[in-house]
Design a protein around this motif. Structure first.
Motif, PDB file in Angstrom:
ATOM      1  N   ARG A 322       0.826  -1.200   0.000  1.00 52.76           N
ATOM      2  CA  ARG A 322       0.000   0.000   0.000  1.00 52.76           C
ATOM      3  C   ARG A 322       0.869   1.263   0.000  1.00 52.76           C
ATOM      4  NH1 ARG A 322      -3.181  -3.125   3.858  1.00 52.76           N
ATOM      5  NH2 ARG A 322      -5.240  -3.619   2.937  1.00 52.76           N
ATOM      6  N   SER A 323       1.945   1.218   0.813  1.00 56.00           N
ATOM      7  CA  SER A 323       2.831   2.384   0.848  1.00 56.00           C
ATOM      8  C   SER A 323       3.495   2.616  -0.505  1.00 56.00           C
ATOM      9  CB  SER A 323       3.899   2.192   1.932  1.00 56.00           C
ATOM     10  OG  SER A 323       3.319   2.034   3.204  1.00 56.00           O
ATOM     11  N   PRO A 328       4.981   8.443  -5.176  1.00 59.33           N
ATOM     12  CA  PRO A 328       4.994   9.036  -6.531  1.00 59.33           C
ATOM     13  C   PRO A 328       5.675   8.148  -7.559  1.00 59.33           C
ATOM     14  CG  PRO A 328       5.662  10.637  -4.876  1.00 59.33           C
ATOM     15  CD  PRO A 328       5.613   9.307  -4.195  1.00 59.33           C
ATOM     16  N   GLU A 329       6.563   7.249  -7.125  1.00 58.19           N
ATOM     17  CA  GLU A 329       7.284   6.395  -8.063  1.00 58.19           C
ATOM     18  C   GLU A 329       6.394   5.316  -8.677  1.00 58.19           C
ATOM     19  OE1 GLU A 329      10.526   4.810  -5.917  1.00 58.19           O
ATOM     20  OE2 GLU A 329      11.503   6.755  -5.555  1.00 58.19           O
TER      21      GLU A 329
END
Length: 418
Positions: A322-323, A328-329
């Protein structure tokens, strides 16, 4: 300068007149005679006078302290009157001469016999080695302190009494002068007792036992009243005294003085090398513990621990996923383009469960307790134990069952994630 008869091994001489005898030592050193002594026995039915003869006119030419003490004792030594006497001659020692004076015209016999292993010499040597190496521990032992006090009281009564009355002597110089005189007198009495021990035991046994009992009890009571050594200085002095006594026992326990000197030197070197050797061993252990490879320790998990660890790791992996998806990557548009249900994926990223309640129910019905998959596994295990089928066919059946199982278990959302 006397016309004496020379004694040799295995000699048996019978005479009845006054005569002089000498045993000349063999100067060739043989190690097999290290604890060997020569026993000379003189016996007669009538009493005779046994007089030791010394070639030295004075004691200034003595090479060692022990020779000086022996010479000084022989100056005050009186001829012995008896019917039987023994002379023990140490191998590689001094030449021994003695004179026999019979009181009546009665024959006497002189026998010479070698004892290859003298138990007394061997005992003194072993006791000296033991006492030297364990002097530090024995000096701190309360029982050995009492035992040493009893032995000192029995063998050197004058020294023991002087040590007991030390606090009543004001000057140290007076004390050491008295101590020197007491030690000389004690050595003289010890020499006399050693030479006449057999006669004293046979003729005056009761008096000898009474002396041992009375002096032993008095010495123990005095040591008990004084108490064991407490200060470090007194313990160190006692340890040094024990080591010096050990050197004396080692010297008296062998017939070759050079061997005694070598053993004493080796003992001193070993005592001095114990500290650097101990430090080297300590450093070696430290280096070994530092550079040795750590062994892997395997711990087997229980079924409950395995289940808890699986759940914990699954939750942690989902949170990491989830993280990563929120970062943004992450190529979000490419993932949305490839997914069949982007709405469900978005809910997973925002915190919704990764499987639906219907999928969880289907999994429990398929693999839970009482499921069809568990029954098939049980029946297959029973059939394998009853039939002796080849291993290949069993392996093929298992592979087919696994393929069918994978076909039956279909998770659309899991397939999309993979």
């Amino acid at each position: 300068g006397r016309n004496c008869s020379l004694l040799k091994e295995m000699d048996v001489i019978e005479k009845q007149d006054e005569s002089c005898y000498c045993y000349v030592q063999n100067r060739t050193v043989h190690l097999q005679y290290l604890w060997s002594t020569l026993q000379i026995k003189v016996n007669s039915r009538e009493k005779f006078r046994f007089e030791p003869l010394s070639e030295k006119s004075n004691c200034q030419n003595s090479e060692t302290v022990f020779e000086f003490v022996a010479c000084a004792v022989q100056i005050f030594w009186k001829p012995e009157i008896c019917t039987e006497t023994f002379v023990s001659i140490k191998q590689y020692g001094e030449d021994v001469c003695f004179k026999i004076q019979p009181f009546k015209i009665e024959p006497y016999t002189v026998r010479v016999k070698r004892e290859m292993l003298d138990g007394k010499l061997l005992f003194l040597f072993v006791a000296g080695i033991f006492l030297f190496h364990f002097a530090n521990s024995l000096s701190r032992s309360t029982k050995f302190f009492y035992l040493s006090g009893i032995i000192l009281g029995l063998l050197a009564l004058l020294v023991f009494v002087l040590l007991t009355l030390k606090r009543f002597i004001p000057r140290h110089s007076t004390f050491w002068i008295l101590m020197t005189g007491c030690w000389m007198a004690s050595l003289y009495f010890i020499y006399c007792f050693k030479e006449n021990m057999q006669w004293l035991w046979s003729e005056h046994r009761n008096y000898l036992l009474g002396y041992f009992l009375a002096v032993g009890i008095t010495s123990f009571a005095t040591c008990y009243q004084h108490g064991p050594l407490t200060t470090e200085l007194s313990v160190t002095l006692f340890s040094w005294t024990l080591q010096l006594t050990a050197f004396v026992l080692i010297y008296c326990g062998v017939t070759v003085p050079q061997v005694a000197y070598a053993v004493i030197a080796v003992s001193l070197c070993s005592k001095g090398l114990c500290y650097p050797l101990g430090a080297a061993c300590h450093i070696a252990r430290k280096m070994k513990n530092r550079f040795k490879s750590k062994k892997l320790v395997f711990k087997y998990l229980t079924e409950e621990e395995y289940r808890e660890q699986g759940e914990t790791e699954t939750i942690r992996a989902l949170e990491e996923l989830r993280s990563f998806c929120r970062s943004p990557e992450f190529p979000s548009w490419i993932a949305v383009f490839k997914l069949q249900s982007p709405h469900r994926f978005a809910g997973f990223v925002l915190g919704s469960p990764h499987i639906s309640p219907e999928e969880a129910k289907a999994h429990d019905e398929e693999y839970g307790i009482g499921s069809s998959f568990l029954e098939e596994q049980l029946f297959e295990t029973r059939e394998q134990s009853e039939q002796d089928d080849p291993a290949n066919s069993i392996h093929e059946d298992d592979e087919e069952d696994e393929d069918e199982t994978h076909k039956r278990i279909s998770f659309p959302y899991a397939t999309e994630l993979l």
